[in-house]
Scaffold this active site. Structure first.
Site, short mmCIF file in Angstrom:
data_model
loop_
_atom_site.label_atom_id
_atom_site.label_comp_id
_atom_site.label_asym_id
_atom_site.label_seq_id
_atom_site.Cartn_x
_atom_site.Cartn_y
_atom_site.Cartn_z
N GLY A 53 28.35 20.59 86.67
CA GLY A 53 28.39 21.35 85.25
C GLY A 53 28.81 20.45 84.26
N GLY A 55 29.96 21.92 80.53
CA GLY A 55 30.08 22.93 79.78
C GLY A 55 30.64 22.31 78.28
CB THR A 56 31.78 24.11 75.41
OG1 THR A 56 31.09 25.13 75.89
CG2 THR A 56 31.31 24.08 73.92
CG PHE A 57 35.58 24.61 76.76
CD1 PHE A 57 36.06 24.49 75.47
CD2 PHE A 57 35.08 25.68 77.04
CE1 PHE A 57 35.94 25.35 74.68
CE2 PHE A 57 34.91 26.66 76.08
CZ PHE A 57 35.28 26.38 74.80
CD GLU A 59 32.37 14.52 82.83
OE1 GLU A 59 33.54 13.94 82.66
OE2 GLU A 59 31.36 13.88 83.14
CB VAL A 60 32.23 21.80 86.80
CG1 VAL A 60 32.51 22.26 88.13
CG2 VAL A 60 32.57 22.38 85.54
CE LYS A 76 36.10 25.12 82.94
NZ LYS A 76 35.82 26.54 82.86
CG ASP A 177 30.86 32.39 78.03
OD1 ASP A 177 29.40 32.92 77.55
OD2 ASP A 177 31.04 31.32 78.24
#
Ligand SMILES: Nc1ncnc2c1ncn2[C@@H]1O[C@H](COP(=O)(O)OP(=O)(O)O)[C@@H](O)[C@H]1O
Ligand SMILES: [Mg+2]
Length: 402
Positions: A53, A55-57, A59-60, A76, A177
């Site tokens: 992943g 995301g905006t915040f 990596e995962v 995360k 969300d």
């Protein structure tokens, strides 16, 4: 189980601060390097396997515990790049909420880990939220046409989604969300609500007071009309709108309202749910943007009519019609949705594990090949290591537009 993550600068049990009180910079570096954080293990106890992943915040990663259980986890990363104030308040909020929420249908936070601060990272630790690993996310599953859900299986997915929402709303938490990529599914067929990065606590307003929450939440395609009209005193119905969008997507296999701008999103909503007027939604005229955005007039409500070709089951259409309601006060809540005949009529909700056992590979939105032009995906800029568009049909990934 994590009880707390102590990030403050009190001396850990194995670390002796110099006796004279004042440290020079070399001593400071040594002190930080050897600092023993209680309740906050080193991230090196896990070995990263793949990135799943972006995301905006942050990596995962999928990772595995090196010793002991060899357990699979998702790591995360807490994005700290632009932080001047230390550990980001947004991540603290996410952690506090995840510590509160313990339920079969909410992703489980195991612990917070950190990397050792040293010369190479300029004495800045990286922090990770460590979760139980889930094999798929719903966006990944829905974009693969080889994944076929029976009506009973769809009922199980939606039932678990609503169960999760019922639980978090009972605990006075708004998710804010909801979308298919934030819904995880284990190979055992257990659904977990994930990504509490935008979640917050809410309170019922007392004697005339109003809340002033930010309305810049929820990914545009899943954003309810009250947020698009500037409401700042919203509540659980925002998540149920998202639940309705996700439920419809179980059949359409692609988000049902894909606007590019906020006014366009409102226009798509009106094309499906009818014009936004004080007649169908008393009080809407007092929302901040009601008079500032040009709203479509004279649109008829067509939820059932337009969804019927995809959603053949009349109970499913009826529940969708009750979730995708413009007026948040009239929108079905999680409790009444769970009592809807949809879940109590044959075929009953049924176990997903048999169907999922046919798919050895994990499916995540991030690993889905890019969508073709005009069908924009957001968040992650590049494709995962997926095949080129010409091979899309072979791999089972395909676009469908509602
Ligand atoms: N526990 C988990 N197990 C498996 N995959 C996960 C897990 N948590 C997150 N992911 C994957 O990583 C993606 C991004 O994580 P998320 O928490 O949604 O962060 P962001 O705020 O970056 O969207 C999710 O959409 C999902 O595909
Ligand atoms: Mg997310």
């Amino acid at each position: 189980m994590m009880s707390s993550c102590r990030l403050e600068n009190s001396a850990g049990p194995n670390t002796a601060a110099p006796q004279h009180g004042i440290m020079n910079s070399k001593e400071k570096e040594k002190y930080i390097e050897e600092y023993d954080f209680p309740y906050c293990d080193e991230a090196s106890k896990y070995v990263k396997i793949t990135k799943i992943g972006q995301g905006t915040f942050g990596e995962v990663f999928k990772a595995q515990e090196k010793n002991g259980s060899k357990k699979l986890v998702a790591m995360k990363k807490v994005l700290m790049e632009n932080e001047k104030e230390g550990f980001p308040i947004t991540a603290l909020r996410e952690i506090r909420i995840l510590q509160l929420l313990k339920h079969e249908n909410v992703v489980n936070l195991i612990e917070i880990c950190r990397t050792k601060a040293n010369h190479y990272n300029r004495y800045r630790s990286t922090f990770y939220l460590i979760f139980d690993f889930c094999d798929h996310d719903l966006a990944g599953l829905l974009s693969n046409v080889n994944v076929k859900f029976s009506l009973g299986e769809i009922k199980k997915v939606v039932q678990q989604l609503l169960n999760g929402l019922y639980y978090i709303h009972s605990n006075k938490i708004l998710h804010r969300d909801m979308k298919a990529a934030n819904v995880l599914i284990t190979r055992q067929g257990i659904l977990k609500l994930a990504d509490f990065g935008l979640a917050r606590a809410f309170s019922q307003t007392k004697n005339g007071q109003v809340n002033r929450y930010t309305n810049r939440v929820v990914t545009l395609w899943y954003r309810p009309p009250e947020l698009l009209l500037g409401d700042r005193n919203y509540g659980p119905p925002v998540d149920l709108w998202g639940a309705g969008c996700i439920m419809a997507e179980m059949w359409t296999r692609s988000p049902i309202m894909q606007g590019n701008t906020e006014p366009q999103q409102l226009s798509l909503i009106s094309q499906l749910c009818g014009s936004i007027t004080p007649d169908v939604w008393p009080g809407v005229e007092s929302l901040e943007l009601y008079n500032k955005i040009e709203l479509s007039r004279g649109q008829k409500r067509k939820v059932k009519e337009r969804l019927k070709p995809y959603v053949k089951d009349p109970y499913a259409c009826d529940l969708l019609d009750k979730l995708l309601v413009l007026d948040p006060q009239k929108r079905c809540d999680a409790d009444s949705a769970l009592n809807h005949d949809f879940f109590w009529t044959e075929p009953m909700p049924c176990d997903l594990s048999k169907m999922l056992a046919q798919h050895a590979q994990s499916m995540f939105e991030y690993l889905t090949p890019p969508r073709r032009a005009g069908n924009m995906r957001h968040h992650h800029p590049g494709p995962g290591p997926g095949p080129k568009p010409s091979t899309i049909v072979d791999t089972g990934y395909q676009d469908r537009v509602f």
